[in-house]
Structure formats: structure tokens, C-alpha cells
Design a protein around this motif. Structure first.
Motif, PDB file in Angstrom:
ATOM      1  N   SER A   9       0.827  -1.208   0.000  1.00 51.30           N
ATOM      2  CA  SER A   9       0.000   0.000   0.000  1.00 51.30           C
ATOM      3  C   SER A   9       0.859   1.255   0.000  1.00 51.30           C
ATOM      4  O   SER A   9       0.582   2.209  -0.742  1.00 51.30           O
ATOM      5  CB  SER A   9      -0.922   0.013   1.221  1.00 51.30           C
ATOM      6  OG  SER A   9      -1.904  -0.993   1.125  1.00 51.30           O
ATOM      7  N   THR A  89      -1.843  -2.084  -9.486  1.00 49.99           N
ATOM      8  CA  THR A  89      -2.293  -1.332  -8.307  1.00 49.99           C
ATOM      9  C   THR A  89      -1.920   0.138  -8.444  1.00 49.99           C
ATOM     10  O   THR A  89      -2.679   1.020  -8.029  1.00 49.99           O
ATOM     11  CB  THR A  89      -1.659  -1.909  -7.025  1.00 49.99           C
ATOM     12  OG1 THR A  89      -0.247  -1.703  -7.032  1.00 49.99           O
ATOM     13  CG2 THR A  89      -1.944  -3.397  -6.895  1.00 49.99           C
ATOM     14  N   LEU A 155      -3.864   5.589  -1.190  1.00 51.11           N
ATOM     15  CA  LEU A 155      -3.664   4.631  -0.102  1.00 51.11           C
ATOM     16  C   LEU A 155      -4.941   3.851   0.198  1.00 51.11           C
ATOM     17  O   LEU A 155      -4.889   2.664   0.532  1.00 51.11           O
ATOM     18  CB  LEU A 155      -3.206   5.364   1.162  1.00 51.11           C
ATOM     19  CG  LEU A 155      -2.829   4.497   2.361  1.00 51.11           C
ATOM     20  CD1 LEU A 155      -1.557   3.711   2.079  1.00 51.11           C
ATOM     21  CD2 LEU A 155      -2.673   5.349   3.612  1.00 51.11           C
ATOM     22  N   THR A 161      -8.666  -1.292  -7.735  1.00 50.83           N
ATOM     23  CA  THR A 161      -7.521  -2.173  -7.484  1.00 50.83           C
ATOM     24  C   THR A 161      -7.934  -3.636  -7.528  1.00 50.83           C
ATOM     25  O   THR A 161      -7.254  -4.472  -8.132  1.00 50.83           O
ATOM     26  CB  THR A 161      -6.895  -1.848  -6.112  1.00 50.83           C
ATOM     27  OG1 THR A 161      -6.466  -0.487  -6.103  1.00 50.83           O
ATOM     28  CG2 THR A 161      -5.706  -2.754  -5.837  1.00 50.83           C
ATOM     29  N   THR A 174      -3.309  -4.975  -1.188  1.00 49.98           N
ATOM     30  CA  THR A 174      -3.129  -3.753  -0.414  1.00 49.98           C
ATOM     31  C   THR A 174      -3.923  -3.847   0.887  1.00 49.98           C
ATOM     32  O   THR A 174      -4.678  -4.805   1.103  1.00 49.98           O
ATOM     33  CB  THR A 174      -3.610  -2.542  -1.228  1.00 49.98           C
ATOM     34  OG1 THR A 174      -4.999  -2.724  -1.564  1.00 49.98           O
ATOM     35  CG2 THR A 174      -2.804  -2.396  -2.511  1.00 49.98           C
TER      36      THR A 174
END
Length: 226
Positions: A9, A89, A155, A161, A174
Motif C-alpha cells: 500500500s 495497483t 492509499l 484495485t 493492499t
């Protein structure tokens, strides 16, 4: 306890913020120079990921970068695969976070006094020099806020994702994805840990978002008085 979701992440958010920062500043500067309907079209296009559900944005990315997608086929010819890789990602985070950076930078540039720019042009300064010497320093607090917001959004990205990168432990998992999978597997203890980490990091991000621009303004005022 596997801490790889935290590392993934943070790496994703940092990479996405760097890319988004330069893309957002560049796009905001170019759109401000345009006139007519093209401005409305580009402004709407750049803002669209902000209002679309993340899963819809992820679907479009999957269509583009998938095995049978135009970009996916092009990249596969040179041996590059995006889907279900860490790079996916980053792409998902960039697409979702970009509108925040773009709109923050554009709003900051619009607040710059145009009289200063006109005066600089009469003195023979080039547009590039005007941007780096006048526009960017004056708009910096707003640009910094946009970068911090982009980091926070990258984040916490989940939907896009999961669509394009999936849930591969130590590769694309993540923290938001880890929370979802922990809840699905009835492992609430792990979910609580990831949630607590995201809340703490988000609080730190908010602190810096409020602190850094204000410090920049105070520093500029002090320099002006000297």
C-alpha cells in the motif's frame, strides 16, 4: 502476521502520488491555457474518475489493459503484463487519485494574480520561466494539498484495485483489499489491525495537509516583511 499489505500500500501510494503530482500539474496548466468547449470536455474527462464508482473505473482499466484490450495486446507484444501485477495497483491508484490532484492544482493556479503574470510578460520572461518563478511558488500551498489528498486517496483505493490487480498476497494485496478479505474470512482481528493502521496514516496525512500549506504561507509572509 503478514505485513506485506502495508508495504504494498505504501509503495503503491508513493508511486501513484509522484505520477499523479506531475500529471495533475501538467494537465491543470494546459487546460487553463485552452479556450472554448474543449476546456469543458477535458475538465469533465479529467474529473470523471472522481464521480464514477471505483469498480466502474476498474472495469474500464480491465478492458484497456486486459488480455484482449488494446493496450494489453500492445504491451504483451513486448512482454509486459499489467493485469494482476503490482503495476496494476499503481495504475488504479493513479486513475482514482488524479482528479483530486488535477482540481487542486487548477484551483490553486486560478487564484494566482494574473497581473503578476502580465507584468512578467512585459518584462520579457518566457512562459516556462513565469510558471516556475511566479505561478508555481504562489500556487504551491494548494498544489501541496492536492498531492497529500492524492496520496490519501491512493492509499485507500479498493474497488479499481480489486478489479484490475486482484487479491494476490505479497504482490497486489493492499491494506483495503486485506481488510475486505479478512472480513470475508471472519478474521476480524486482522481487519481491526489494518483498519487501525489506515486510520492512523490518514490522520497523519490530514495533519500534514493542514500544516504544510499554512507553514508555507507563514514563511512567505515573514520573507515578505524582511
Amino acid at each position: 502476521m503478514d505485513w506485506s499489505p502495508l508495504l504494498i500500500s505504501m509503495k503503491t501510494a508513493i508511486a501513484a502520488t509522484i505520477i499523479t503530482f506531475f500529471l495533475g500539474v501538467f494537465a491543470a496548466q494546459k487546460v487553463m491555457k485552452l479556450k472554448g468547449r474543449l476546456v469543458w470536455f477535458l475538465d469533465g474527462l479529467f474529473t470523471l474518475p472522481l464521480v464514477l464508482p471505483p469498480t466502474v473505473a476498474g472495469f474500464f482499466l480491465l478492458v484497456l489493459f486486459g488480455k484482449h484490450g488494446p493496450l494489453g495486446q500492445l504491451l504483451s507484444r513486448v512482454g509486459i503484463q499489467i493485469v494482476f501485477k503490482w503495476s496494476a495497483t499503481v495504475i488504479a491508484a493513479v486513475v482514482i487519485a488524479f482528479p483530486l490532484m488535477y482540481r487542486s492544482a487548477k484551483a490553486a493556479f486560478e487564484q494566482v494574480d494574473m497581473n503578476l503574470i502580465f507584468a512578467a510578460r512585459t518584462l520579457g520572461m518566457s512562459d516556462i520561466r513565469i510558471f516556475w518563478k511566479i505561478t508555481m511558488p504562489l500556487a504551491l500551498p494548494g498544489v501541496i494539498s492536492g498531492g497529500i489528498l492524492a496520496f490519501a486517496r491512493a492509499l485507500g483505493e479498493f474497488g479499481a484495485t480489486l478489479m484490475i490487480a486482484g487479491n494476490i498476497p505479497k504482490v497486489t494485496q493492499t491494506m483495503p483489499v486485506a481488510i475486505y478479505m479478512a472480513v470475508q474470512g471472519s478474521r476480524m482481528d486482522r481487519a481491526v489491525i489494518w483498519v487501525a493502521l489506515i486510520v492512523i496514516i490518514s490522520f497523519i496525512v490530514i495533519f500534514f495537509m493542514n500544516y504544510l500549506p499554512n507553514r508555507k504561507r507563514k514563511f512567505g509572509i515573514k520573507e515578505g516583511k524582511k
